[in-house]
Scaffold this motif. Structure first.
Motif, PDB file in Angstrom:
ATOM      1  N   GLU A  64       0.830  -1.206   0.000  1.00  0.00           N
ATOM      2  CA  GLU A  64       0.000   0.000   0.000  1.00  0.00           C
ATOM      3  C   GLU A  64       0.864   1.257   0.000  1.00  0.00           C
ATOM      4  OE1 GLU A  64      -4.001  -1.520   2.329  1.00  0.00           O
ATOM      5  OE2 GLU A  64      -2.173  -1.172   3.486  1.00  0.00           O
ATOM      6  N   VAL A  65       1.956   1.237   0.758  1.00  0.00           N
ATOM      7  CA  VAL A  65       2.876   2.377   0.772  1.00  0.00           C
ATOM      8  C   VAL A  65       3.459   2.583  -0.627  1.00  0.00           C
ATOM      9  CG1 VAL A  65       5.092   3.221   1.644  1.00  0.00           C
ATOM     10  CG2 VAL A  65       3.441   2.225   3.223  1.00  0.00           C
ATOM     11  N   ALA A  66       3.869   1.507  -1.266  1.00  0.00           N
ATOM     12  CA  ALA A  66       4.431   1.601  -2.619  1.00  0.00           C
ATOM     13  C   ALA A  66       3.407   2.178  -3.590  1.00  0.00           C
ATOM     14  CB  ALA A  66       4.899   0.225  -3.093  1.00  0.00           C
ATOM     15  N   LYS A  67       2.147   1.767  -3.481  1.00  0.00           N
ATOM     16  CA  LYS A  67       1.095   2.300  -4.358  1.00  0.00           C
ATOM     17  C   LYS A  67       0.940   3.805  -4.163  1.00  0.00           C
ATOM     18  CE  LYS A  67      -1.926  -1.699  -4.949  1.00  0.00           C
ATOM     19  NZ  LYS A  67      -3.251  -2.263  -4.626  1.00  0.00           N
ATOM     20  N   VAL A  68       0.947   4.242  -2.914  1.00  0.00           N
ATOM     21  CA  VAL A  68       0.812   5.676  -2.616  1.00  0.00           C
ATOM     22  C   VAL A  68       1.984   6.445  -3.209  1.00  0.00           C
ATOM     23  CG1 VAL A  68       0.836   7.390  -0.764  1.00  0.00           C
ATOM     24  CG2 VAL A  68      -0.605   5.365  -0.547  1.00  0.00           C
ATOM     25  N   LEU A  69       3.199   5.976  -2.955  1.00  0.00           N
ATOM     26  CA  LEU A  69       4.386   6.692  -3.431  1.00  0.00           C
ATOM     27  C   LEU A  69       4.506   6.666  -4.948  1.00  0.00           C
ATOM     28  CD1 LEU A  69       6.989   5.633  -0.725  1.00  0.00           C
ATOM     29  CD2 LEU A  69       5.798   7.821  -0.942  1.00  0.00           C
ATOM     30  N   ASN A  70       3.982   5.636  -5.592  1.00  0.00           N
ATOM     31  CA  ASN A  70       4.047   5.543  -7.054  1.00  0.00           C
ATOM     32  C   ASN A  70       3.053   6.447  -7.760  1.00  0.00           C
ATOM     33  OD1 ASN A  70       6.202   3.752  -7.229  1.00  0.00           O
ATOM     34  ND2 ASN A  70       4.868   1.962  -7.010  1.00  0.00           N
ATOM     35  N   THR A  71       2.235   7.172  -7.009  1.00  0.00           N
ATOM     36  CA  THR A  71       1.273   8.081  -7.639  1.00  0.00           C
ATOM     37  C   THR A  71       1.911   9.407  -8.039  1.00  0.00           C
ATOM     38  OG1 THR A  71       0.543   9.010  -5.515  1.00  0.00           O
ATOM     39  CG2 THR A  71      -0.683   7.096  -6.374  1.00  0.00           C
ATOM     40  N   VAL A  72       3.133   9.666  -7.606  1.00  0.00           N
ATOM     41  CA  VAL A  72       3.804  10.926  -7.950  1.00  0.00           C
ATOM     42  C   VAL A  72       5.111  10.649  -8.677  1.00  0.00           C
ATOM     43  CG1 VAL A  72       2.803  12.223  -6.036  1.00  0.00           C
ATOM     44  CG2 VAL A  72       4.987  11.116  -5.723  1.00  0.00           C
ATOM     45  N   ASN A  73       5.513  11.618  -9.492  1.00  0.00           N
ATOM     46  CA  ASN A  73       6.792  11.538 -10.195  1.00  0.00           C
ATOM     47  C   ASN A  73       7.788  12.422  -9.453  1.00  0.00           C
ATOM     48  OD1 ASN A  73       8.982  11.622 -11.876  1.00  0.00           O
ATOM     49  ND2 ASN A  73       7.887  12.417 -13.652  1.00  0.00           N
ATOM     50  N   PRO A  74       8.721  11.837  -8.699  1.00  0.00           N
ATOM     51  CA  PRO A  74       9.656  12.657  -7.917  1.00  0.00           C
ATOM     52  C   PRO A  74      10.711  13.352  -8.775  1.00  0.00           C
ATOM     53  CG  PRO A  74      10.158  10.336  -7.633  1.00  0.00           C
ATOM     54  CD  PRO A  74       8.909  10.408  -8.464  1.00  0.00           C
ATOM     55  N   ASN A  75      10.646  13.174 -10.095  1.00  0.00           N
ATOM     56  CA  ASN A  75      11.628  13.810 -10.979  1.00  0.00           C
ATOM     57  C   ASN A  75      11.177  15.171 -11.488  1.00  0.00           C
ATOM     58  OD1 ASN A  75      13.428  11.595 -10.784  1.00  0.00           O
ATOM     59  ND2 ASN A  75      12.129  10.474 -12.209  1.00  0.00           N
ATOM     60  N   THR A  76      10.049  15.657 -11.013  1.00  0.00           N
ATOM     61  CA  THR A  76       9.595  17.006 -11.347  1.00  0.00           C
ATOM     62  C   THR A  76       9.602  17.826 -10.058  1.00  0.00           C
ATOM     63  OG1 THR A  76       7.255  16.565 -10.886  1.00  0.00           O
ATOM     64  CG2 THR A  76       8.053  16.051 -13.126  1.00  0.00           C
ATOM     65  N   PRO A  77       9.694  19.146 -10.151  1.00  0.00           N
ATOM     66  CA  PRO A  77       9.702  19.950  -8.916  1.00  0.00           C
ATOM     67  C   PRO A  77       8.463  19.717  -8.037  1.00  0.00           C
ATOM     68  CG  PRO A  77      10.418  21.277 -10.771  1.00  0.00           C
ATOM     69  CD  PRO A  77       9.944  19.965 -11.338  1.00  0.00           C
ATOM     70  N   THR A  78       7.289  19.703  -8.658  1.00  0.00           N
ATOM     71  CA  THR A  78       6.060  19.482  -7.888  1.00  0.00           C
ATOM     72  C   THR A  78       6.017  18.067  -7.338  1.00  0.00           C
ATOM     73  OG1 THR A  78       4.897  21.080  -9.259  1.00  0.00           O
ATOM     74  CG2 THR A  78       3.530  19.558  -7.995  1.00  0.00           C
ATOM     75  N   GLY A  79       6.418  17.096  -8.157  1.00  0.00           N
ATOM     76  CA  GLY A  79       6.429  15.710  -7.722  1.00  0.00           C
ATOM     77  C   GLY A  79       7.427  15.469  -6.608  1.00  0.00           C
ATOM     78  N   ALA A  80       8.594  16.122  -6.685  1.00  0.00           N
ATOM     79  CA  ALA A  80       9.605  15.963  -5.638  1.00  0.00           C
ATOM     80  C   ALA A  80       9.080  16.487  -4.305  1.00  0.00           C
ATOM     81  CB  ALA A  80      10.891  16.692  -6.026  1.00  0.00           C
ATOM     82  N   ARG A  81       8.393  17.628  -4.357  1.00  0.00           N
ATOM     83  CA  ARG A  81       7.827  18.201  -3.128  1.00  0.00           C
ATOM     84  C   ARG A  81       6.733  17.275  -2.574  1.00  0.00           C
ATOM     85  NH1 ARG A  81       5.046  23.477  -4.170  1.00  0.00           N
ATOM     86  NH2 ARG A  81       3.378  22.072  -4.729  1.00  0.00           N
ATOM     87  N   ALA A  82       5.847  16.800  -3.462  1.00  0.00           N
ATOM     88  CA  ALA A  82       4.768  15.908  -3.026  1.00  0.00           C
ATOM     89  C   ALA A  82       5.340  14.613  -2.450  1.00  0.00           C
ATOM     90  CB  ALA A  82       3.829  15.606  -4.193  1.00  0.00           C
ATOM     91  N   PHE A  83       6.375  14.067  -3.103  1.00  0.00           N
ATOM     92  CA  PHE A  83       6.999  12.834  -2.632  1.00  0.00           C
ATOM     93  C   PHE A  83       7.612  13.040  -1.244  1.00  0.00           C
ATOM     94  CE2 PHE A  83      10.489   9.746  -2.375  1.00  0.00           C
ATOM     95  CZ  PHE A  83       9.826   8.575  -2.715  1.00  0.00           C
ATOM     96  N   ALA A  84       8.311  14.158  -1.057  1.00  0.00           N
ATOM     97  CA  ALA A  84       8.933  14.448   0.243  1.00  0.00           C
ATOM     98  C   ALA A  84       7.869  14.596   1.328  1.00  0.00           C
ATOM     99  CB  ALA A  84       9.785  15.712   0.145  1.00  0.00           C
TER     100      ALA A  84
END
Length: 142
Positions: A64-84
């Motif tokens: 479930e944690v992996a599913k949640v984290l896979n919903t964002v792309n951490p390689n974009t500025p917005t995605g990196a912030r959301a991932f953090a």
């Protein structure tokens, strides 16, 4: 109601839950305090707020944690912030409201902890792991 079929909203027949009773008593006491400040009698002065039962929340599985984290792309500025932010919530147990209202000054990256801004009187903090620290390196450009 348009939310009558929402899974969190459950209509119940019969008695109120202990949480509901405690919330209602707390509201009455707050209103009574206002009445007192306005030089009026406080009819709720003797009310005691009943103890709320402890509620235990199920933790997410690794999948479930992996599913949640896979919903964002951490390689974009917005995605990196959301991932953090997601890593901080998952790792420390902070709620979304605590994370979005927190100030960067409350993040102690060296000791890997954040001050709990909603409990200023106590020496409350939330610790987080090295992986969460790494997630913050991109949006903070550390």
């Amino acid at each position: 109601s348009c939310y009558s079929d929402h899974p969190i909203r459950r209509e119940r027949e019969g008695e109120l839950t202990p949480m509901t009773v405690a919330s209602e008593v707390q509201t009455l006491k707050a209103f009574g305090s206002w009445l007192k400040r306005e030089q009026m009698p406080n009819p709720f002065d003797g009310l005691k707020i009943p103890k709320r039962p402890k509620v235990f929340v199920d933790v997410l599985s690794d999948e479930e944690v992996a599913k949640v984290l896979n919903t964002v792309n951490p390689n974009t500025p917005t995605g990196a912030r959301a991932f953090a932010m997601m890593m901080l919530m998952l790792d420390s147990g902070m709620r979304i409201g605590e994370v979005v209202t927190a100030k960067l000054e409350s993040l102690d990256l060296e000791r890997r902890r954040t001050e709990n801004l909603h409990d200023a009187e106590a020496d409350a903090h939330r610790d987080f792991a090295l992986a969460t620290l790494g997630a913050w390196a991109v949006p903070l450009r550390v």
